[in-house]
Structure formats: structure tokens, C-alpha cells
Design a protein around this motif. Structure first.
Motif, PDB file in Angstrom:
ATOM      1  N   SER A   1     -60.150  65.639 -68.106  1.00  0.00           N
ATOM      2  CA  SER A   1     -60.089  65.117 -66.624  1.00  0.00           C
ATOM      3  C   SER A   1     -59.376  63.559 -66.792  1.00  0.00           C
ATOM      4  N   LYS A   2     -59.621  62.987 -67.776  1.00  0.00           N
ATOM      5  CA  LYS A   2     -59.153  61.562 -67.675  1.00  0.00           C
ATOM      6  C   LYS A   2     -58.847  61.202 -69.275  1.00  0.00           C
ATOM      7  N   MET A   3     -57.995  60.124 -69.297  1.00  0.00           N
ATOM      8  CA  MET A   3     -57.541  59.640 -70.484  1.00  0.00           C
ATOM      9  C   MET A   3     -57.782  57.972 -70.625  1.00  0.00           C
ATOM     10  N   LEU A   4     -58.532  57.337 -71.840  1.00  0.00           N
ATOM     11  CA  LEU A   4     -58.715  56.148 -71.686  1.00  0.00           C
ATOM     12  C   LEU A   4     -57.471  55.788 -72.859  1.00  0.00           C
ATOM     13  N   LEU A   5     -56.733  54.812 -72.560  1.00  0.00           N
ATOM     14  CA  LEU A   5     -55.661  54.166 -73.151  1.00  0.00           C
ATOM     15  C   LEU A   5     -55.872  52.913 -73.677  1.00  0.00           C
ATOM     16  N   ALA A   6     -55.835  52.667 -75.035  1.00  0.00           N
ATOM     17  CA  ALA A   6     -56.285  51.567 -75.751  1.00  0.00           C
ATOM     18  C   ALA A   6     -55.059  50.743 -75.769  1.00  0.00           C
ATOM     19  N   SER A   7     -54.526  50.275 -74.610  1.00  0.00           N
ATOM     20  CA  SER A   7     -53.503  49.544 -74.455  1.00  0.00           C
ATOM     21  C   SER A   7     -53.128  48.910 -73.050  1.00  0.00           C
ATOM     22  N   ASP A   8     -52.285  47.867 -72.831  1.00  0.00           N
ATOM     23  CA  ASP A   8     -51.990  47.703 -71.523  1.00  0.00           C
ATOM     24  C   ASP A   8     -50.679  48.286 -70.988  1.00  0.00           C
ATOM     25  N   ASP A   9     -50.331  49.239 -71.589  1.00  0.00           N
ATOM     26  CA  ASP A   9     -48.901  50.032 -71.278  1.00  0.00           C
ATOM     27  C   ASP A   9     -49.168  50.979 -70.177  1.00  0.00           C
ATOM     28  N   SER A  10     -48.894  50.002 -68.926  1.00  0.00           N
ATOM     29  CA  SER A  10     -49.105  50.810 -67.574  1.00  0.00           C
ATOM     30  C   SER A  10     -48.108  51.494 -67.367  1.00  0.00           C
ATOM     31  N   SER A  11     -47.001  51.943 -68.190  1.00  0.00           N
ATOM     32  CA  SER A  11     -45.842  52.633 -67.795  1.00  0.00           C
ATOM     33  C   SER A  11     -46.523  54.151 -67.952  1.00  0.00           C
ATOM     34  N   ILE A  12     -47.404  54.487 -68.835  1.00  0.00           N
ATOM     35  CA  ILE A  12     -48.062  55.984 -69.188  1.00  0.00           C
ATOM     36  C   ILE A  12     -48.841  56.122 -67.714  1.00  0.00           C
ATOM     37  N   VAL A  13     -49.662  55.165 -67.173  1.00  0.00           N
ATOM     38  CA  VAL A  13     -50.354  55.371 -65.786  1.00  0.00           C
ATOM     39  C   VAL A  13     -49.512  56.008 -65.047  1.00  0.00           C
TER      40      VAL A  13
ATOM     41  N   MET B   1     -68.367  71.192 -67.736  1.00  0.00           N
ATOM     42  CA  MET B   1     -67.932  70.315 -68.934  1.00  0.00           C
ATOM     43  C   MET B   1     -66.892  69.345 -68.643  1.00  0.00           C
ATOM     44  N   ARG B   2     -67.130  67.965 -68.708  1.00  0.00           N
ATOM     45  CA  ARG B   2     -66.215  67.110 -68.500  1.00  0.00           C
ATOM     46  C   ARG B   2     -65.540  66.701 -69.754  1.00  0.00           C
ATOM     47  N   ILE B   3     -64.505  66.565 -70.028  1.00  0.00           N
ATOM     48  CA  ILE B   3     -63.774  66.116 -71.206  1.00  0.00           C
ATOM     49  C   ILE B   3     -62.830  64.912 -71.036  1.00  0.00           C
ATOM     50  N   VAL B   4     -63.037  63.375 -71.646  1.00  0.00           N
ATOM     51  CA  VAL B   4     -62.422  62.575 -71.534  1.00  0.00           C
ATOM     52  C   VAL B   4     -61.674  62.264 -72.947  1.00  0.00           C
ATOM     53  N   VAL B   5     -60.272  61.851 -73.227  1.00  0.00           N
ATOM     54  CA  VAL B   5     -59.651  61.556 -74.214  1.00  0.00           C
ATOM     55  C   VAL B   5     -59.434  60.192 -74.244  1.00  0.00           C
ATOM     56  N   LEU B   6     -59.656  59.673 -75.503  1.00  0.00           N
ATOM     57  CA  LEU B   6     -59.548  58.252 -75.834  1.00  0.00           C
ATOM     58  C   LEU B   6     -58.248  58.094 -76.854  1.00  0.00           C
ATOM     59  N   ARG B   7     -57.130  57.431 -76.473  1.00  0.00           N
ATOM     60  CA  ARG B   7     -56.261  57.295 -77.216  1.00  0.00           C
ATOM     61  C   ARG B   7     -56.253  55.943 -77.831  1.00  0.00           C
ATOM     62  N   ILE B   8     -56.328  55.910 -79.207  1.00  0.00           N
ATOM     63  CA  ILE B   8     -56.083  54.450 -79.602  1.00  0.00           C
ATOM     64  C   ILE B   8     -54.855  54.412 -80.593  1.00  0.00           C
ATOM     65  N   GLY B   9     -54.633  52.944 -81.055  1.00  0.00           N
ATOM     66  CA  GLY B   9     -53.517  52.929 -81.845  1.00  0.00           C
ATOM     67  C   GLY B   9     -52.069  52.888 -81.152  1.00  0.00           C
ATOM     68  N   HIS B  10     -52.091  53.173 -80.122  1.00  0.00           N
ATOM     69  CA  HIS B  10     -50.660  53.009 -79.259  1.00  0.00           C
ATOM     70  C   HIS B  10     -49.970  52.011 -79.593  1.00  0.00           C
TER      71      HIS B  10
ATOM     72  N   SER C   1     -55.629  65.928 -60.629  1.00  0.00           N
ATOM     73  CA  SER C   1     -56.318  64.614 -60.386  1.00  0.00           C
ATOM     74  C   SER C   1     -56.627  63.808 -61.804  1.00  0.00           C
ATOM     75  N   PHE C   2     -55.755  64.144 -62.627  1.00  0.00           N
ATOM     76  CA  PHE C   2     -55.852  63.615 -64.185  1.00  0.00           C
ATOM     77  C   PHE C   2     -55.579  62.170 -63.966  1.00  0.00           C
ATOM     78  N   GLU C   3     -56.090  61.398 -64.688  1.00  0.00           N
ATOM     79  CA  GLU C   3     -56.183  59.891 -64.414  1.00  0.00           C
ATOM     80  C   GLU C   3     -56.016  59.151 -65.790  1.00  0.00           C
ATOM     81  N   VAL C   4     -55.112  58.189 -65.805  1.00  0.00           N
ATOM     82  CA  VAL C   4     -54.992  57.388 -66.996  1.00  0.00           C
ATOM     83  C   VAL C   4     -55.397  55.962 -66.704  1.00  0.00           C
ATOM     84  N   GLU C   5     -56.401  55.520 -67.625  1.00  0.00           N
ATOM     85  CA  GLU C   5     -56.707  54.079 -67.323  1.00  0.00           C
ATOM     86  C   GLU C   5     -56.572  53.442 -68.740  1.00  0.00           C
ATOM     87  N   CYS C   6     -55.867  52.232 -68.568  1.00  0.00           N
ATOM     88  CA  CYS C   6     -55.729  51.305 -69.891  1.00  0.00           C
ATOM     89  C   CYS C   6     -56.762  50.411 -70.003  1.00  0.00           C
ATOM     90  N   ILE C   7     -57.361  50.332 -71.039  1.00  0.00           N
ATOM     91  CA  ILE C   7     -58.761  49.454 -71.458  1.00  0.00           C
ATOM     92  C   ILE C   7     -58.175  48.556 -72.326  1.00  0.00           C
TER      93      ILE C   7
END
Ligand code: SAM
Length: 190
Positions: A32-44, A1-10, A57-63
Motif C-alpha cells: 500500500s505504500k513505499m517509504l523512500l530513504a531519500s529526498d528524491d521527490s521525482s519518484i513520488v 494485511m497491510r504491506i509497506v516497503v522501505l527502500r534504503i540506499g537509493h 492509492s499507492f503512495e510514496v513518502e520520502c523520509i
């Protein structure tokens, strides 16, 4: 089972610490991954440093922060037949629905996107999500809500996963024991 987190409102700068904790919990509790609704690359960058030291290999992607960007991500996820869970104090009690979500993942091969907010979450999120799930119906924190949801989903097994990083902790009853695998020696500092 793959779980991706979407963080909004940052909110830039103001939410750095909480969003970093959302990412750390997502990583440590089996997502396995977090999508961050922001351009804050400091989290990445922060998570890259954690991986470099502690493994995985957890990954954060700014969207980007625009609503259209994260709504597209939610809709694309659902279009692929996967499940969207929104964590909110207004939802159904986690213990009344988590088994259904887990079964759909196991029996139908679905993956899960977990949406967590910061400040007020737009109404559309409640509508596009397959499940609005409450970790109790009292207000608390996205960090706590995410940790408990992931733990319920993985039934505690996520805490036994080995990350095989450069630094490895040897569990001890007292003090700190950490192995630096690049030196193949033991030191007592944390
Ligand atoms: N008042 C905001 C609202 O109306 O959505 C919630 C703010 S809360 C500080 C930030 C996030 O924590 C929420 O978006 C939700 O994801 C999570 N959260 C807080 N309490 C929760 C609960 N009891 N169950 C599930 N998630 C919760």
C-alpha cells in the motif's frame, strides 16, 4: 494485511530507474505504500502520474537518506507490534518462513514492512529485522526479490486486484485493448 516497503540506499539520479521499478512492483503486487530513504521527490511524482492514469492509492513518502531516519521508521513499525522483513540473499529461504509471517499477519493482525537495499546494506538492518528472508541464496535484484516475496505473501491473489483507474486494460490474446473511462470509448493504442 497491510504491506509497506522501505527502500534504503537509493542513490540520487543513478538509482532512479531501479527505485521507480521497486515502487511500481510494490504498487502492482499489493503493497500500500513505499517509504523512500531519500529526498528524491521525482519518484513520488512518477507514482502520482501512474495512479492518475491507472488508478489505486499507492503512495510514496520520502523520509530522508540519513540512517537515523529510516532506523526510526523501522523501530516505530516494530513498536506498534508489526513485523519487519529484510530481503537479503543471506537470509532464510522464503518458502521456509513465509507461512509463519502470513499466519502472524492473519491470526495476530500484524502488518509487514519489507526492507530492500540498493548497494551494501548496513549490518544493523540484519539485526533489527524480525526476519531476514532470501529469495534463493544467489545475488539478483531488489525488484525481483520484492515481486516474488509479495506474490508469496498474497499467494497470487494480488494479480487479480482491480485498480479502477481512468485507463483500463481489456486482456486480449493479441494486440492491445485499452479503455479510457473518461471518454467512455475504446482505442487500440497502448
Ligand atoms: N550486495 C548487497 C548486500 O550485501 O546487501 C546487495 C545488493 S542487491 C543489488 C540489492 C538488494 O536486492 C538487496 O539489498 C536485497 O534487498 C535484494 N536482493 C538481491 N538478491 C536477493 C536475494 N537472493 N534474496 C533476497 N533479496 C535479494
Amino acid at each position: 494485511m497491510r504491506i509497506v516497503v522501505l527502500r534504503i540506499g537509493h542513490r540520487y539520479v543513478r538509482d532512479y530507474r531501479v527505485t521507480m521499478h521497486v515502487a511500481l512492483v510494490a504498487r502492482a503486487f499489493g503493497a500500500s505504500k513505499m517509504l523512500l530513504a531519500s529526498d528524491d521527490s521525482s519518484i513520488v511524482e512518477g507514482i502520482k502520474e501512474v495512479n492518475e492514469r491507472w488508478g489505486g492509492s499507492f503512495e510514496v513518502e520520502c523520509i530522508g537518506s540519513e540512517q537515523s531516519r529510516w532506523l526510526d521508521a523501522i523501530n516505530a513499525w516494530r513498536k506498534d507490534g508489526n513485523i519487519v522483513v529484510h530481503l537479503t540473499m543471506y537470509g532464510l529461504h522464503v518458502d521456509d518462513v513465509v507461512q509463519e509471517v502470513r499466519s502472524r499477519c492473519r491470526d495476530e493482525g500484524r502488518d509487514v514492512m519489507v526492507v530492500v537495499g540498493a548497494e551494501k546494506v548496513p549490518k544493523v538492518v540484519y539485526e533489527v529485522s524480525d526476519y531476514n528472508i532470501a529469495i534463493g541464496n544467489q545475488p539478483h535484484s531488489e525488484v525481483a526479490a520484492l515481486a516474488i516475496f509479495l506474490d508469496r505473501m498474497f499467494e497470487g491473489r494480488e494479480l487479480r486486484v482491480e485498480f479502477k483507474g481512468r485507463m483500463r486494460i481489456v486482456p486480449t490474446a493479441r494486440g492491445k485493448r485499452v479503455l479510457d473511462m473518461s471518454k467512455s470509448s475504446t482505442d487500440g493504442k497502448g
